[in-house]
Write a protein that holds these residues in place. Structure first.
Motif, PDB file in Angstrom:
ATOM      1  N   VAL A  20       0.838  -1.200   0.000  1.00  0.00           N
ATOM      2  CA  VAL A  20       0.000   0.000   0.000  1.00  0.00           C
ATOM      3  C   VAL A  20       0.870   1.246   0.000  1.00  0.00           C
ATOM      4  O   VAL A  20       0.612   2.208  -0.736  1.00  0.00           O
ATOM      5  CB  VAL A  20      -0.954   0.001   1.210  1.00  0.00           C
ATOM      6  CG1 VAL A  20      -1.743   1.313   1.281  1.00  0.00           C
ATOM      7  CG2 VAL A  20      -1.906  -1.175   1.149  1.00  0.00           C
ATOM      8  N   ALA A  21       1.925   1.247   0.822  1.00  0.00           N
ATOM      9  CA  ALA A  21       2.807   2.412   0.905  1.00  0.00           C
ATOM     10  C   ALA A  21       3.451   2.709  -0.448  1.00  0.00           C
ATOM     11  O   ALA A  21       3.542   3.868  -0.862  1.00  0.00           O
ATOM     12  CB  ALA A  21       3.872   2.182   1.965  1.00  0.00           C
ATOM     13  N   GLY A  26       3.885   6.318  -4.742  1.00  0.00           N
ATOM     14  CA  GLY A  26       4.122   6.433  -6.181  1.00  0.00           C
ATOM     15  C   GLY A  26       3.111   7.333  -6.867  1.00  0.00           C
ATOM     16  O   GLY A  26       3.478   8.201  -7.676  1.00  0.00           O
ATOM     17  N   TYR A  27       1.839   7.158  -6.567  1.00  0.00           N
ATOM     18  CA  TYR A  27       0.807   7.980  -7.190  1.00  0.00           C
ATOM     19  C   TYR A  27       0.937   9.444  -6.771  1.00  0.00           C
ATOM     20  O   TYR A  27       0.782  10.356  -7.589  1.00  0.00           O
ATOM     21  CB  TYR A  27      -0.587   7.459  -6.830  1.00  0.00           C
ATOM     22  CG  TYR A  27      -1.128   6.452  -7.825  1.00  0.00           C
ATOM     23  CD1 TYR A  27      -2.035   6.834  -8.815  1.00  0.00           C
ATOM     24  CD2 TYR A  27      -0.739   5.123  -7.784  1.00  0.00           C
ATOM     25  CE1 TYR A  27      -2.529   5.921  -9.725  1.00  0.00           C
ATOM     26  CE2 TYR A  27      -1.228   4.196  -8.687  1.00  0.00           C
ATOM     27  CZ  TYR A  27      -2.125   4.602  -9.665  1.00  0.00           C
ATOM     28  OH  TYR A  27      -2.613   3.694 -10.578  1.00  0.00           O
ATOM     29  N   GLY A  32       3.028  15.115  -8.437  1.00  0.00           N
ATOM     30  CA  GLY A  32       3.816  16.324  -8.214  1.00  0.00           C
ATOM     31  C   GLY A  32       4.122  16.654  -6.772  1.00  0.00           C
ATOM     32  O   GLY A  32       4.684  17.710  -6.481  1.00  0.00           O
ATOM     33  N   TYR A  33       3.783  15.748  -5.851  1.00  0.00           N
ATOM     34  CA  TYR A  33       4.050  16.005  -4.433  1.00  0.00           C
ATOM     35  C   TYR A  33       5.434  15.482  -4.048  1.00  0.00           C
ATOM     36  O   TYR A  33       5.931  14.513  -4.625  1.00  0.00           O
ATOM     37  CB  TYR A  33       2.991  15.339  -3.557  1.00  0.00           C
ATOM     38  CG  TYR A  33       1.598  15.867  -3.784  1.00  0.00           C
ATOM     39  CD1 TYR A  33       1.198  17.086  -3.240  1.00  0.00           C
ATOM     40  CD2 TYR A  33       0.687  15.159  -4.557  1.00  0.00           C
ATOM     41  CE1 TYR A  33      -0.071  17.581  -3.453  1.00  0.00           C
ATOM     42  CE2 TYR A  33      -0.604  15.644  -4.780  1.00  0.00           C
ATOM     43  CZ  TYR A  33      -0.969  16.852  -4.234  1.00  0.00           C
ATOM     44  OH  TYR A  33      -2.235  17.343  -4.448  1.00  0.00           O
ATOM     45  N   GLU A  34       6.027  16.119  -3.069  1.00  0.00           N
ATOM     46  CA  GLU A  34       7.243  15.608  -2.449  1.00  0.00           C
ATOM     47  C   GLU A  34       6.800  14.692  -1.317  1.00  0.00           C
ATOM     48  O   GLU A  34       6.174  15.141  -0.353  1.00  0.00           O
ATOM     49  CB  GLU A  34       8.081  16.757  -1.905  1.00  0.00           C
ATOM     50  CG  GLU A  34       9.383  16.323  -1.246  1.00  0.00           C
ATOM     51  CD  GLU A  34      10.154  17.508  -0.699  1.00  0.00           C
ATOM     52  OE1 GLU A  34      10.833  17.339   0.339  1.00  0.00           O
ATOM     53  OE2 GLU A  34      10.062  18.600  -1.291  1.00  0.00           O
ATOM     54  N   ARG A 115      -6.143   6.813  -7.446  1.00  0.00           N
ATOM     55  CA  ARG A 115      -6.496   8.074  -8.117  1.00  0.00           C
ATOM     56  C   ARG A 115      -7.452   8.891  -7.257  1.00  0.00           C
ATOM     57  O   ARG A 115      -7.363  10.121  -7.202  1.00  0.00           O
ATOM     58  CB  ARG A 115      -7.123   7.778  -9.483  1.00  0.00           C
ATOM     59  CG  ARG A 115      -6.166   7.167 -10.496  1.00  0.00           C
ATOM     60  CD  ARG A 115      -6.829   7.016 -11.856  1.00  0.00           C
ATOM     61  NE  ARG A 115      -5.924   6.441 -12.841  1.00  0.00           N
ATOM     62  CZ  ARG A 115      -5.753   5.141 -13.027  1.00  0.00           C
ATOM     63  NH1 ARG A 115      -6.433   4.279 -12.283  1.00  0.00           N
ATOM     64  NH2 ARG A 115      -4.911   4.700 -13.940  1.00  0.00           N
ATOM     65  N   GLU A 116      -8.401   8.211  -6.585  1.00  0.00           N
ATOM     66  CA  GLU A 116      -9.314   8.934  -5.702  1.00  0.00           C
ATOM     67  C   GLU A 116      -8.543   9.544  -4.529  1.00  0.00           C
ATOM     68  O   GLU A 116      -8.830  10.666  -4.100  1.00  0.00           O
ATOM     69  CB  GLU A 116     -10.417   8.020  -5.183  1.00  0.00           C
ATOM     70  CG  GLU A 116     -11.424   8.773  -4.297  1.00  0.00           C
ATOM     71  CD  GLU A 116     -12.533   7.890  -3.761  1.00  0.00           C
ATOM     72  OE1 GLU A 116     -13.337   8.399  -2.966  1.00  0.00           O
ATOM     73  OE2 GLU A 116     -12.577   6.701  -4.119  1.00  0.00           O
ATOM     74  N   LEU A 117      -7.560   8.822  -4.011  1.00  0.00           N
ATOM     75  CA  LEU A 117      -6.756   9.367  -2.922  1.00  0.00           C
ATOM     76  C   LEU A 117      -6.063  10.656  -3.361  1.00  0.00           C
ATOM     77  O   LEU A 117      -6.051  11.651  -2.624  1.00  0.00           O
ATOM     78  CB  LEU A 117      -5.713   8.344  -2.460  1.00  0.00           C
ATOM     79  CG  LEU A 117      -4.690   8.859  -1.439  1.00  0.00           C
ATOM     80  CD1 LEU A 117      -5.379   9.278  -0.152  1.00  0.00           C
ATOM     81  CD2 LEU A 117      -3.620   7.817  -1.170  1.00  0.00           C
ATOM     82  N   VAL A 118      -5.500  10.656  -4.560  1.00  0.00           N
ATOM     83  CA  VAL A 118      -4.824  11.863  -5.062  1.00  0.00           C
ATOM     84  C   VAL A 118      -5.820  13.019  -5.154  1.00  0.00           C
ATOM     85  O   VAL A 118      -5.505  14.161  -4.787  1.00  0.00           O
ATOM     86  CB  VAL A 118      -4.170  11.582  -6.429  1.00  0.00           C
ATOM     87  CG1 VAL A 118      -3.650  12.878  -7.051  1.00  0.00           C
ATOM     88  CG2 VAL A 118      -3.026  10.584  -6.276  1.00  0.00           C
ATOM     89  N   LEU A 119      -7.041  12.729  -5.611  1.00  0.00           N
ATOM     90  CA  LEU A 119      -8.064  13.775  -5.704  1.00  0.00           C
ATOM     91  C   LEU A 119      -8.453  14.286  -4.325  1.00  0.00           C
ATOM     92  O   LEU A 119      -8.646  15.492  -4.132  1.00  0.00           O
ATOM     93  CB  LEU A 119      -9.289  13.239  -6.445  1.00  0.00           C
ATOM     94  CG  LEU A 119      -9.112  12.951  -7.937  1.00  0.00           C
ATOM     95  CD1 LEU A 119     -10.372  12.306  -8.503  1.00  0.00           C
ATOM     96  CD2 LEU A 119      -8.791  14.229  -8.702  1.00  0.00           C
ATOM     97  N   ARG A 120      -8.584  13.385  -3.360  1.00  0.00           N
ATOM     98  CA  ARG A 120      -8.946  13.800  -1.998  1.00  0.00           C
ATOM     99  C   ARG A 120      -7.842  14.653  -1.380  1.00  0.00           C
ATOM    100  O   ARG A 120      -8.110  15.645  -0.703  1.00  0.00           O
ATOM    101  CB  ARG A 120      -9.221  12.572  -1.130  1.00  0.00           C
ATOM    102  CG  ARG A 120     -10.449  11.764  -1.528  1.00  0.00           C
ATOM    103  CD  ARG A 120     -11.740  12.518  -1.252  1.00  0.00           C
ATOM    104  NE  ARG A 120     -12.911  11.707  -1.519  1.00  0.00           N
ATOM    105  CZ  ARG A 120     -13.571  10.991  -0.624  1.00  0.00           C
ATOM    106  NH1 ARG A 120     -13.150  10.982   0.637  1.00  0.00           N
ATOM    107  NH2 ARG A 120     -14.640  10.295  -0.960  1.00  0.00           N
TER     108      ARG A 120
END
Length: 247
Positions: A20-21, A26-27, A32-34, A115-120
């Motif tokens: 999971v980590a 990775g996503y 674009g996040y550090e 992808r939903e996590l990135v949006l949240r």
């Protein structure tokens, strides 16, 4: 004139499951996040102090110090709260609700879409980093409750109300719309900006807000429940006014 790109926002991922980590980091990195990663609660608290992330993705089931205790200690530190997106397993509804009560901003239930996590994450950061209104703004008043949007401060009488970001937004919205009934889905859309989500998020925040503004949270007179319909804000003096205040 050349302008430097804005620095990447730093996200701390606290997750002990290696698979999971790896997927989550990775996503987020590709978005674009550090990204920094820790696998246990104590290391997470040390990382927060060391790297000062703009947001934390926090699993509840951690070795040693669980996610709920991490969240509790983070909120007890004072200062501007770091936004937290919780990761929970199915069947952990009680822990999820407790996490929201401790001040978590959002959550996802495993298994979830990366992808939903990135949006949240983007949604929570967007709200947390939204610029405040101008210093001089319309203050909202209802009886002895005053909300100053420009300063993001709220008080009842002479007492400052210790509200989280979501609680503040919820109170401000209700003061702007007195005596109107809003369903939980409508509040989720207007206050959280979500078109879908767990309605218990609204229920928990209403309960927490009642604990901070009601004389008797068990018998609320300001935020009343309209059975089978939703919630309504009823000013005690029957009026809700605006006045121009220096924030």
């Amino acid at each position: 004139m050349n302008t430097r790109p804005a620095p990447a926002r730093r996200v701390l991922v606290v997750e002990d499951d290696p698979t999971v980590a790896e997927v989550v980091t990775g996503y987020l990195a590709r978005a674009g996040y550090e990204v920094e990663h820790t696998a246990d609660g104590l290391a997470a608290l040390e990382a927060v102090a060391a790297i000062r992330p703009q947001l934390i993705v926090l699993d509840l089931m951690l070795p040693g110090l669980d996610g709920l205790e991490v969240c509790r200690r983070l909120r007890a530190c004072g200062g501007p709260p770091v936004p937290v997106v919780m990761l929970t397993a199915r069947g952990e509804e009680a822990d999820r609700i407790l996490g929201l009560e401790l001040g978590a901003d959002d959550y996802l239930t495993k298994p979830f879409s990366p992808r939903e996590l990135v949006l949240r994450v983007a949604s929570v950061l967007r709200r947390a980093e939204a610029p405040p209104p101008p210093a001089t703004s319309d203050a909202l008043r209802a009886g002895d409750i005053t909300v100053s949007p420009g300063a993001r401060r709220a008080r009842r009488g002479d007492r400052e109300l210790p509200l989280t970001s979501r609680e503040f937004d919820l109170l401000a919205f209700l003061l702007r719309n007195p005596r109107r009934v809003f369903s939980r889905a409508e509040l989720l859309r207007h206050v959280w900006g979500w078109e879908f989500g767990d309605m218990s998020t609204v229920t928990v925040h209403v309960r927490r807000l009642r604990e901070k503004i009601e004389d008797d949270p068990a018998v609320p007179t300001l935020i009343t429940t309209v059975w089978s319909a939703g919630y309504r804000f009823d000013p005690l003096d029957g009026t809700t006014d605006r006045e121009d205040l220096q924030a």
